[in-house]
Design an enzyme around this catalytic site. Structure first.
Site, short mmCIF file in Angstrom:
data_model
loop_
_atom_site.label_atom_id
_atom_site.label_comp_id
_atom_site.label_asym_id
_atom_site.label_seq_id
_atom_site.Cartn_x
_atom_site.Cartn_y
_atom_site.Cartn_z
N GLU A 172 64.64 45.86 54.09
CA GLU A 172 65.90 44.77 53.77
C GLU A 172 65.15 43.35 53.46
O GLU A 172 64.46 42.95 54.31
CB GLU A 172 66.88 44.66 54.86
CG GLU A 172 67.99 43.73 54.69
CD GLU A 172 69.21 43.77 55.61
OE1 GLU A 172 68.90 44.63 56.34
OE2 GLU A 172 70.08 43.05 55.30
N LYS B 235 73.72 44.35 64.61
CA LYS B 235 73.06 44.89 63.42
C LYS B 235 72.05 43.87 63.07
O LYS B 235 70.68 44.19 62.73
CB LYS B 235 73.91 45.23 62.45
CG LYS B 235 73.34 46.09 61.05
CD LYS B 235 72.63 44.98 60.04
CE LYS B 235 71.96 45.71 59.10
NZ LYS B 235 71.16 44.85 58.17
N ASP C 163 60.01 54.70 68.98
CA ASP C 163 61.11 55.49 68.76
C ASP C 163 62.18 54.54 68.44
O ASP C 163 63.05 54.18 69.37
CB ASP C 163 61.35 56.59 69.61
CG ASP C 163 62.46 57.43 69.13
OD1 ASP C 163 63.31 57.36 68.64
OD2 ASP C 163 62.72 58.63 70.08
N HIS D 169 69.87 35.08 50.82
CA HIS D 169 69.61 36.42 50.41
C HIS D 169 69.17 36.10 49.15
O HIS D 169 68.37 36.88 48.34
CB HIS D 169 70.81 37.12 50.61
CG HIS D 169 70.85 38.31 51.65
ND1 HIS D 169 70.05 39.13 51.68
CD2 HIS D 169 71.74 38.37 52.49
CE1 HIS D 169 70.10 39.79 52.72
NE2 HIS D 169 71.07 39.63 53.18
P1 HMG Z 1 64.52 28.29 53.53
O1 HMG Z 1 64.72 27.40 54.53
O2 HMG Z 1 65.14 28.15 52.24
O3 HMG Z 1 62.91 28.73 53.55
O4 HMG Z 1 64.97 29.68 54.34
P2 HMG Z 1 61.95 27.81 52.89
O5 HMG Z 1 61.32 28.28 51.57
O6 HMG Z 1 62.08 26.20 52.94
O7 HMG Z 1 60.58 28.05 53.98
C1 HMG Z 1 60.59 27.83 55.21
C2 HMG Z 1 59.96 28.98 55.95
O8 HMG Z 1 60.72 30.16 55.90
C3 HMG Z 1 58.51 29.64 55.36
O9 HMG Z 1 57.54 28.47 56.01
C4 HMG Z 1 58.59 30.85 56.06
O10 HMG Z 1 58.05 30.85 57.24
C5 HMG Z 1 60.00 31.36 55.73
P3 HMG Z 1 55.99 28.38 55.23
O11 HMG Z 1 55.50 29.93 55.37
O12 HMG Z 1 56.46 27.99 54.18
O13 HMG Z 1 55.40 27.53 56.20
N1 HMG Z 1 60.12 31.83 54.38
C6 HMG Z 1 59.43 32.91 53.99
N2 HMG Z 1 58.54 33.58 54.58
C7 HMG Z 1 58.03 34.64 53.76
N3 HMG Z 1 58.41 34.93 52.39
C8 HMG Z 1 59.16 34.20 51.81
C9 HMG Z 1 59.62 33.29 52.65
N4 HMG Z 1 60.85 32.01 52.54
C10 HMG Z 1 60.81 31.29 53.55
N5 HMG Z 1 59.62 34.42 50.87
C11 HMG Z 1 65.42 31.86 54.41
C12 HMG Z 1 65.03 30.89 53.61
C13 HMG Z 1 65.90 33.19 53.79
C14 HMG Z 1 64.36 32.14 55.34
C15 HMG Z 1 66.75 31.37 55.06
O14 HMG Z 1 67.66 31.13 54.45
C16 HMG Z 1 67.53 32.39 56.23
O15 HMG Z 1 66.76 32.63 57.25
N6 HMG Z 1 68.49 32.97 55.90
C17 HMG Z 1 69.11 34.06 56.83
C18 HMG Z 1 68.31 35.24 56.26
C19 HMG Z 1 68.58 36.59 57.21
O16 HMG Z 1 69.14 36.27 58.46
N7 HMG Z 1 68.26 37.88 56.91
C20 HMG Z 1 68.68 39.09 57.65
C21 HMG Z 1 69.27 39.86 57.04
S1 HMG Z 1 70.92 39.60 56.87
C22 HMG Z 1 71.41 40.15 58.16
O17 HMG Z 1 70.90 39.94 59.21
C23 HMG Z 1 72.90 40.73 58.35
C24 HMG Z 1 73.83 39.99 58.94
O18 HMG Z 1 75.17 40.47 58.40
C25 HMG Z 1 73.95 39.76 60.44
C26 HMG Z 1 75.02 38.84 60.91
O19 HMG Z 1 75.90 38.81 60.44
O20 HMG Z 1 74.72 38.56 61.98
C27 HMG Z 1 73.94 38.52 58.45
#
Ligand code: HMG
Length: 424
Positions: free
Chosen positions: A85, A265, A281, A378
């Protein structure tokens, strides 16, 4: 054409592939090519993977990523994650970096007891059964001596055996409830071997053994991980309001099972990814975690949040039966590499690291959900993925990222914008 078969398991790998592609595919050549594309050119490695399971015809790749900057109990880690994901690894990385400047994560293993049960039926007198159990208990343990010998030298083994009367739930149903300490191994094979030896020793004409098997519900193999900091260090603006919203999101998951399942989740996004990367596992971890979330009788959040005297505290408590020896951990080259990346942790240290990965993931999701919304991040990840597929220059990438900053991202919209830009 007949689509069932006898003796499939005895076929060679090639015969298995031929039968599958000829029986289930319109274009057997394309199907065969797809399967073979994923074979490893290193035959030794391919043979190793073939032997992990049965009837192997190909390998199914998942991305192996890494989230740097985790500080756990004052130690720095880069955490390997296997997950399909998008945004999971980015979110973990972001949160690891965020907390690394706020004291890092603190984690403690609360207990490490594993459980196995011999389930049996008995319709005689309960007192007589109790007497029989008490008189045989030491020989039940002795019956496992050869199996537990090595584990005992490592400080583990059988902790206790209890007779449990379950007849109020099911007629004639009793258990031998056995507790174990399995040190750095997850212990599934060890526990099951001990249980079968115990069952054999316990067997009598009037005792019908139904089955002997470990339990993946391990409420006494629990780890706690935590972060905390002054509220004003959490957000750049409106920190008190956003911290309250964050806490409300956790509180909602504690009273509303529909939300709790999604909330958990999100936690499992982080947990499973590290469990997989370390060759553990994930099905056992998943079932145990969700049972634990239900331990009060209603399904709740695995994390909790508190704001007191201006201090924000966020923590997870989760059962994790993990191993750093045995199973795939020692034979899958990437599992071994993951463990080395983590400094070859003990099972207890791995419990701490994995609980932190779950907490970090939940923190990322809740912070996004209660501020920008989840789609913002996302879509940012999705946009980068789409741009990567285009042959865009750095300048073009920057243009596309800026262009879509406040616009709806879709594959077709990005491609259309890219083509329009190229024409200009
Ligand atoms: P941002 O602040 O826009 O990121 O976050 P940024 O571009 O400013 O970068 C800051 C740092 O984020 C980077 O630092 C990285 O550590 C990391 P740097 O490396 O530059 O020193 N980062 C990345 N690392 C690797 N590859 C990348 C990348 N981009 C940033 N391409 C971010 C963007 C997506 C991280 C933020 O918006 C976020 O945390 N969003 C939440 C996303 C999330 O939680 N995803 C999990 C799946 S969804 C889920 O869990 C299901 C759910 O239903 C659960 C629930 O309901 O509770 C949501």
């Amino acid at each position: 054409m007949k689509k069932t078969i006898t003796g499939f398991s005895k076929f060679s790998k090639q015969e298995k592939i031929d039968w599958i592609v000829n029986t289930f595919f319109d274009d057997s050549k394309v199907a065969k090519e797809t399967l073979s594309q994923y074979w490893n050119s290193n035959q030794v490695l391919q043979d190793l993977h073939d032997d992990f399971i049965e009837n192997t015809i190909s390998n199914f790749y998942l991305p192996y990523g890494v989230a740097p900057n985790f500080v756990i109990n004052n130690r720095e880690y880069a955490v390997p994650m296997v997950v399909e994901e998008s945004s999971v690894v980015a979110a973990a990385s972001l949160v690891a970096k965020f907390w690394s400047t706020r004291g890092g994560f603190k984690a403690t293993v609360l207990s490490t007891t594993k459980i196995g049960q011999v389930h049996f039926m008995f319709d005689g007198g309960v007192e007589e059964l109790k007497d029989y159990f008490e008189t045989t208990k030491s020989s039940l343990i002795a019956a496992t001596d050869s199996i537990t010998k090595n584990m005992r030298t490592r400080g583990g083994g059988i902790l206790d055996i209890e007779l449990r009367n379950k007849t109020s739930e099911l007629d004639n149903y009793f258990q031998l409830h056995v507790t174990f300490e399995t040190k750095d191994s997850m212990g599934a094979n060890f526990i099951n071997s001990c249980l079968e030896a115990i069952a054999d020793e316990f067997r009598r004409d009037d005792i019908q053994i139904v089955m002997s098997i470990l339990s993946n519900y391990v409420p006494d193999c629990v780890v706690r991980a935590e972060v905390s900091c002054p509220v004003e260090k959490l957000y750049q603006e409106n920190a008190v309001m956003y911290a309250q919203k964050f806490k409300q999101a956790v509180d909602i998951a504690n009273v509303e099972p529909h939300r709790a399942v999604t909330h958990n989740k999100g936690i499992m996004n982080g947990i499973d990814a590290v469990v997989l990367a370390t060759g553990n596992d994930f099905r056992a971890i998943e079932s145990g975690a969700h049972a634990y979330a239900l331990k009060s009788g209603s399904y709740k959040s695995l994390t909790n949040c508190e704001i007191e005297n201006g201090i924000f505290k966020f923590w997870i408590e989760i059962p994790l039966a993990l191993g750093t020896v045995g199973g795939l951990t020692g034979i899958h080259p990437l599992a071994k590499l993951s463990l080395e990346m983590l400094g070859n942790p003990s099972a207890k240290e791995l419990m701490e690291i994995i609980a932190v990965a779950g907490l970090a993931q939940n923190f990322a999701a809740l912070r996004a959900l209660t501020t920008t919304g989840i789609q913002h991040g996302h879509m940012k990840m999705h946009l980068s993925n789409i741009i990567k597929q285009l042959d865009a220059s750095e300048e073009e990438k920057t243009y596309l990222l800026n262009y879509f900053e406040n616009k709806q991202v879709s594959h077709s919209a990005v491609v259309a914008t890219y083509e329009k830009m190229k024409k200009k």
